[in-house]
Scaffold this active site. Structure first.
Site, PDB file in Angstrom:
ATOM      1  N   PHE A  58       0.805  -1.225   0.000  1.00 58.29           N
ATOM      2  CA  PHE A  58       0.000   0.000   0.000  1.00 58.29           C
ATOM      3  C   PHE A  58       0.840   1.278   0.000  1.00 58.29           C
ATOM      4  CE2 PHE A  58       0.298  -1.512   4.447  1.00 58.29           C
ATOM      5  CZ  PHE A  58       0.889  -0.403   5.058  1.00 58.29           C
ATOM      6  N   ARG A  86      -2.089   6.930  20.877  1.00 58.42           N
ATOM      7  CA  ARG A  86      -2.449   5.720  20.124  1.00 58.42           C
ATOM      8  C   ARG A  86      -3.810   5.198  20.587  1.00 58.42           C
ATOM      9  NH1 ARG A  86       0.583   4.373  15.580  1.00 58.42           N
ATOM     10  NH2 ARG A  86       0.018   2.191  15.949  1.00 58.42           N
ATOM     11  N   THR A  92      -5.892   0.956  13.573  1.00 58.67           N
ATOM     12  CA  THR A  92      -5.636   1.413  12.200  1.00 58.67           C
ATOM     13  C   THR A  92      -6.885   1.274  11.318  1.00 58.67           C
ATOM     14  OG1 THR A  92      -3.377   0.574  12.478  1.00 58.67           O
ATOM     15  CG2 THR A  92      -4.068   1.145  10.233  1.00 58.67           C
ATOM     16  N   ARG A 103     -10.586   7.372  15.121  1.00 58.86           N
ATOM     17  CA  ARG A 103     -10.802   6.584  13.904  1.00 58.86           C
ATOM     18  C   ARG A 103     -12.202   5.970  13.863  1.00 58.86           C
ATOM     19  NH1 ARG A 103      -4.647   4.215  13.719  1.00 58.86           N
ATOM     20  NH2 ARG A 103      -3.782   5.750  12.259  1.00 58.86           N
ATOM     21  N   ASN A 113      -7.613   7.002   7.200  1.00 57.43           N
ATOM     22  CA  ASN A 113      -8.010   6.807   8.599  1.00 57.43           C
ATOM     23  C   ASN A 113      -7.751   8.029   9.485  1.00 57.43           C
ATOM     24  OD1 ASN A 113      -5.276   6.540   8.701  1.00 57.43           O
ATOM     25  ND2 ASN A 113      -5.267   4.453   9.498  1.00 57.43           N
ATOM     26  N   GLU A 127      10.184  12.025  14.039  1.00 56.72           N
ATOM     27  CA  GLU A 127       9.089  12.584  13.243  1.00 56.72           C
ATOM     28  C   GLU A 127       8.881  14.069  13.543  1.00 56.72           C
ATOM     29  OE1 GLU A 127       6.738   8.288  12.974  1.00 56.72           O
ATOM     30  OE2 GLU A 127       5.767   9.961  13.987  1.00 56.72           O
TER      31      GLU A 127
HETATM   32  P1  RTP Z   1      -0.102   5.669  11.375  1.00 57.81           P
HETATM   33  O1  RTP Z   1       1.313   5.232  11.156  1.00 57.81           O
HETATM   34  O2  RTP Z   1      -0.661   6.485  10.216  1.00 57.81           O
HETATM   35  O3  RTP Z   1      -0.295   6.337  12.694  1.00 57.81           O
HETATM   36  O4  RTP Z   1      -1.043   4.385  11.433  1.00 57.81           O
HETATM   37  P2  RTP Z   1      -0.783   3.001  12.175  1.00 57.81           P
HETATM   38  O5  RTP Z   1       0.492   3.035  12.930  1.00 57.81           O
HETATM   39  O6  RTP Z   1      -2.033   2.665  12.901  1.00 57.81           O
HETATM   40  O7  RTP Z   1      -0.673   2.010  10.936  1.00 57.81           O
HETATM   41  P3  RTP Z   1       0.639   1.570  10.087  1.00 57.81           P
HETATM   42  O8  RTP Z   1       0.687   0.082  10.079  1.00 57.81           O
HETATM   43  O9  RTP Z   1       1.839   2.310  10.562  1.00 57.81           O
HETATM   44  O10 RTP Z   1       0.239   2.054   8.630  1.00 57.81           O
HETATM   45  C1  RTP Z   1       0.476   3.389   8.239  1.00 57.81           C
HETATM   46  C2  RTP Z   1      -0.694   3.878   7.423  1.00 57.81           C
HETATM   47  O11 RTP Z   1      -0.735   3.209   6.189  1.00 57.81           O
HETATM   48  C3  RTP Z   1      -2.077   3.102   5.744  1.00 57.81           C
HETATM   49  N1  RTP Z   1      -2.422   1.711   5.580  1.00 57.81           N
HETATM   50  N2  RTP Z   1      -3.117   1.265   4.563  1.00 57.81           N
HETATM   51  N3  RTP Z   1      -4.471  -0.381   2.722  1.00 57.81           N
HETATM   52  C4  RTP Z   1      -3.986  -0.924   3.822  1.00 57.81           C
HETATM   53  O12 RTP Z   1      -4.114  -2.092   4.090  1.00 57.81           O
HETATM   54  C5  RTP Z   1      -3.259  -0.057   4.740  1.00 57.81           C
HETATM   55  N4  RTP Z   1      -2.658  -0.440   5.850  1.00 57.81           N
HETATM   56  C6  RTP Z   1      -2.131   0.690   6.381  1.00 57.81           C
HETATM   57  C7  RTP Z   1      -2.951   3.746   6.807  1.00 57.81           C
HETATM   58  O13 RTP Z   1      -3.179   5.108   6.452  1.00 57.81           O
HETATM   59  C8  RTP Z   1      -2.083   3.629   8.026  1.00 57.81           C
HETATM   60  O14 RTP Z   1      -2.455   4.564   8.998  1.00 57.81           O
HETATM   61 MG    MG Z   2       2.354   3.665  12.100  1.00 56.12          MG
END
Ligand code: RTP
Ligand code: MG
Length: 139
Positions: A58, A86, A92, A103, A113, A127
């Site tokens: 992705f 978090r 997510t 979310r 999201n 960051e």
């Molecule tokens: P973030 O980094 O944005 O805070 O989100 P997160 O830790 O909850 O999730 P992460 O695994 O780090 O993924 C980063 C961002 O990538 C997008 N995503 N798309 N299409 C998909 O299956 C998919 N999986 C992740 C999301 O925008 C996610 O927040």
């Molecule tokens: Mg992340």
């Protein structure tokens, strides 16, 4: 322990005029917004920011999404701010997010999201430094 974490209000949320509502959830959770600016992320900035995901299927879609409209980048301060934010963001995938989380309330789907939050204190520092100078953060 008082910490700082890095937050992004993503393009799906700025597009729907949800900045204020998301900030209210953040502040109601006891986190303080100590720096904030609205920017348009460049392709290079988004690629660098999400470099850890560069091998994931992705990645291209994610970079395209994050550069598709304005984002609001923020520094949040508070007790255990990294883990606390978090919690406040929720899972997510909004379908798995707990009631009352940002979310659950606002995300469109797993990609769009609404918010980003750092996943560790070390990453928070890296960051924050990508988007803010020390002088822009007022605790
Ligand atoms: P973030 O980094 O944005 O805070 O989100 P997160 O830790 O909850 O999730 P992460 O695994 O780090 O993924 C980063 C961002 O990538 C997008 N995503 N798309 N299409 C998909 O299956 C998919 N999986 C992740 C999301 O925008 C996610 O927040
Ligand atoms: Mg992340």
């Amino acid at each position: 322990m008082t910490e700082r974490t890095f937050s992004i209000i993503k393009p799906d949320a700025t597009k729907r005029n949800l900045t204020g509502k998301i900030n209210a959830v953040i502040e109601d959770a006891g986190l303080r917004i100590v720096a904030q600016k609205r920017i348009r992320m460049s392709d290079a900035q988004a690629k660098k920011f999400y470099e850890v995901h560069s091998e994931r299927p992705f990645y291209g879609e994610l970079v395209e999404f994050m550069t598709s409209g304005p984002v609001v980048v923020q520094v949040l301060e508070g007790d255990n701010a990294v883990a606390r934010y978090r919690e406040v963001m929720g899972a997510t995938n909004p379908e798995q997010a707990a009631p009352g989380t940002i979310r659950k309330l606002y995300a469109n789907n797993v990609g769009e999201n609404s918010v980003h939050g750092s996943d560790s204190l070390d990453n928070a520092k890296l960051e924050i430094a990508q988007f803010f100078t020390d002088a822009e953060i007022v605790g």
